[in-house]
Design a protein around this motif. Sequence first.
Motif, PDB file in Angstrom:
ATOM      1  N   SER A   1       0.729  -1.465  -0.120  1.00 40.22           N
ATOM      2  CA  SER A   1       0.076   0.087   0.055  1.00 40.22           C
ATOM      3  C   SER A   1       0.746   1.336   0.155  1.00 40.22           C
ATOM      4  O   SER A   1       0.228   2.429  -0.283  1.00 40.22           O
ATOM      5  N   SER A   2       2.159   0.966   0.444  1.00 38.12           N
ATOM      6  CA  SER A   2       2.934   2.371   0.363  1.00 38.12           C
ATOM      7  C   SER A   2       3.348   2.734  -1.136  1.00 38.12           C
ATOM      8  O   SER A   2       3.846   4.227  -1.146  1.00 38.12           O
ATOM      9  N   MET A   3       3.227   2.005  -1.905  1.00 35.18           N
ATOM     10  CA  MET A   3       3.344   2.351  -3.302  1.00 35.18           C
ATOM     11  C   MET A   3       2.085   3.157  -3.821  1.00 35.18           C
ATOM     12  O   MET A   3       2.274   3.738  -4.955  1.00 35.18           O
ATOM     13  N   LEU A   4       1.116   3.303  -3.252  1.00 33.48           N
ATOM     14  CA  LEU A   4      -0.297   3.851  -3.645  1.00 33.48           C
ATOM     15  C   LEU A   4      -0.379   4.885  -2.934  1.00 33.48           C
ATOM     16  O   LEU A   4      -1.075   6.094  -3.394  1.00 33.48           O
ATOM     17  N   SER A   5       0.064   5.214  -1.625  1.00 30.43           N
ATOM     18  CA  SER A   5      -0.417   6.390  -0.976  1.00 30.43           C
ATOM     19  C   SER A   5       0.742   6.644   0.346  1.00 30.43           C
ATOM     20  O   SER A   5       1.553   5.502   0.666  1.00 30.43           O
ATOM     21  N   ASP A   6       0.597   7.824   0.749  1.00 30.47           N
ATOM     22  CA  ASP A   6       1.625   8.072   2.154  1.00 30.47           C
ATOM     23  C   ASP A   6       1.037   7.166   3.122  1.00 30.47           C
ATOM     24  O   ASP A   6       1.643   7.353   4.216  1.00 30.47           O
ATOM     25  N   THR A   7      -0.253   6.925   3.313  1.00 31.26           N
ATOM     26  CA  THR A   7      -0.871   6.272   4.278  1.00 31.26           C
ATOM     27  C   THR A   7      -0.857   5.029   4.168  1.00 31.26           C
ATOM     28  O   THR A   7      -1.471   4.406   3.257  1.00 31.26           O
ATOM     29  N   LEU A   8      -0.350   4.033   5.169  1.00 34.86           N
ATOM     30  CA  LEU A   8      -0.299   2.640   5.109  1.00 34.86           C
ATOM     31  C   LEU A   8      -1.675   2.099   5.232  1.00 34.86           C
ATOM     32  O   LEU A   8      -2.183   2.326   6.528  1.00 34.86           O
ATOM     33  N   SER A   9      -2.227   1.147   4.545  1.00 33.76           N
ATOM     34  CA  SER A   9      -3.533   0.627   4.383  1.00 33.76           C
ATOM     35  C   SER A   9      -3.659  -0.598   3.718  1.00 33.76           C
ATOM     36  O   SER A   9      -3.675  -0.523   2.441  1.00 33.76           O
ATOM     37  N   SER A  10      -3.721  -1.734   4.229  1.00 33.85           N
ATOM     38  CA  SER A  10      -3.852  -3.125   3.708  1.00 33.85           C
ATOM     39  C   SER A  10      -5.079  -2.854   2.655  1.00 33.85           C
ATOM     40  O   SER A  10      -5.347  -3.542   1.595  1.00 33.85           O
ATOM     41  N   ASN A  11      -6.183  -2.349   3.402  1.00 27.37           N
ATOM     42  CA  ASN A  11      -7.491  -2.334   2.753  1.00 27.37           C
ATOM     43  C   ASN A  11      -7.303  -1.617   1.215  1.00 27.37           C
ATOM     44  O   ASN A  11      -7.835  -2.065   0.382  1.00 27.37           O
ATOM     45  N   LYS A  12      -6.456  -0.460   1.147  1.00 21.98           N
ATOM     46  CA  LYS A  12      -6.333   0.286   0.000  1.00 21.98           C
ATOM     47  C   LYS A  12      -5.381  -0.924  -0.989  1.00 21.98           C
ATOM     48  O   LYS A  12      -6.013  -0.831  -2.079  1.00 21.98           O
TER      49      LYS A  12
END
Length: 420
Positions: free
Chosen positions: A276-287
């Motif tokens: 998820s770190s590759m998608l956003s600065d906020t870590l979220s397995s849901n994302k």
Amino acid sequence: MKKNLLLFLSIVTIGCASHKKLVKTTTDKLETDFFKNQFTGFFVYNPKSGDTIFNYNGEKYFTPASNTKIFTLYTAHTLLPENLPVLKYIVKNGQLYIEGLGNPTTLHPYVKDSSLVKFLKNQNNIKLYYNNITDHRYGPGWSWDDFDAYYAPERNPLPLYGNVVTLAQTDSLYASPLLFKDSVTLAKTKYQRAMKNNHFYIDPEEKDTIEIPFITDNLTTKHILENIVEKPIAITNEFPKGGKTTLYGIKADTVYKRMMHISDNFIAEQLLILSSSMLSDTLSSNKARDYILDNELSGIPQNPRWVDGSGLSRYNLFTPQSMVFVLNKLYKEIPTDILFDIFPTGGETGTIKNYFKGNPTPYIHAKTGTLSNNYCLSGYLKTKSGETLIFSFMNNHYRGGSTDVKKHMTPLLEWIRDNY
């Protein structure tokens, strides 16, 4: 022309007859008293021809257990680079601000990546930002009384030592991280750790090395890091704006192999967070899950209920067809020598080292999934004719142990190997 047509019709007839025999034999083997007393799904696919070879409840939902890691593997393979990101940092006014990305390998008891430690030992004025994650320390549906079990470490943004304390009794007590040595009591207790604090218990007669999850938070992470790098680290509640630099660590394939061979739940959970770190600065397995399902897996036959990275949760629901769909994506995207090495091999490696043995050549490369009353096996089957088939064999709600299930699965898989 007439001879060619007759030859073609003869080949088609033989092929149809052979396929009918396979379907009948496989169905007969599944419709015995043993399999009738549980819920079973079995789906077999030929990636070369694109044909469904066999379908038995392939479209129905099952509790997948650690077969969930196949989806986690695909997510990590899709989103993460060849070398795994360790942390992001920025220097402002002489201060080094760092934030973890969920990478599970730093000082892990088996993987032992030291990239973070080497980096921090050459830095000063370090400030740790810990508030960049939305995931709870436990996954949805995890059993509460697994809190002290080695296979259920907590999730967090900056894992260290696999988020477990390793204890052993030799001439004296060994503890790693050393920070926890004074928090260990020699006593025979029901649980190996206090539920709400990092106090640990080890049986005075215990001879084996044991691993116990520790409670993770910003202060615990700070203290462990300070002990390792031997310099003060401050906690900060704000991360400065500006371009961040990424520190990279070890190669991803090494970590994927550990996850799949040992069925390492902690690595699986953290890889999903790291993705998820590759998608956003906020870590979220849901994302990470939502992104993969909405994009690369948008054509999946049945949308799963997918709630964690490891399969510890019984909330997960996947179909055999959806498993094969993802396995086929991996088969197309990763060279088979690398892919089959990442998966356990029957009779040789990982969780199927003692099962599904080839004679003499290995024929199964597959991931197991085991919870109480659930055993699943999904992966690749190499036939004696030289074909590679993709399969998912899912078993739920049996009363006995998984050994009997594997015993009844084996002749069925061997028959397909020998006759397709």
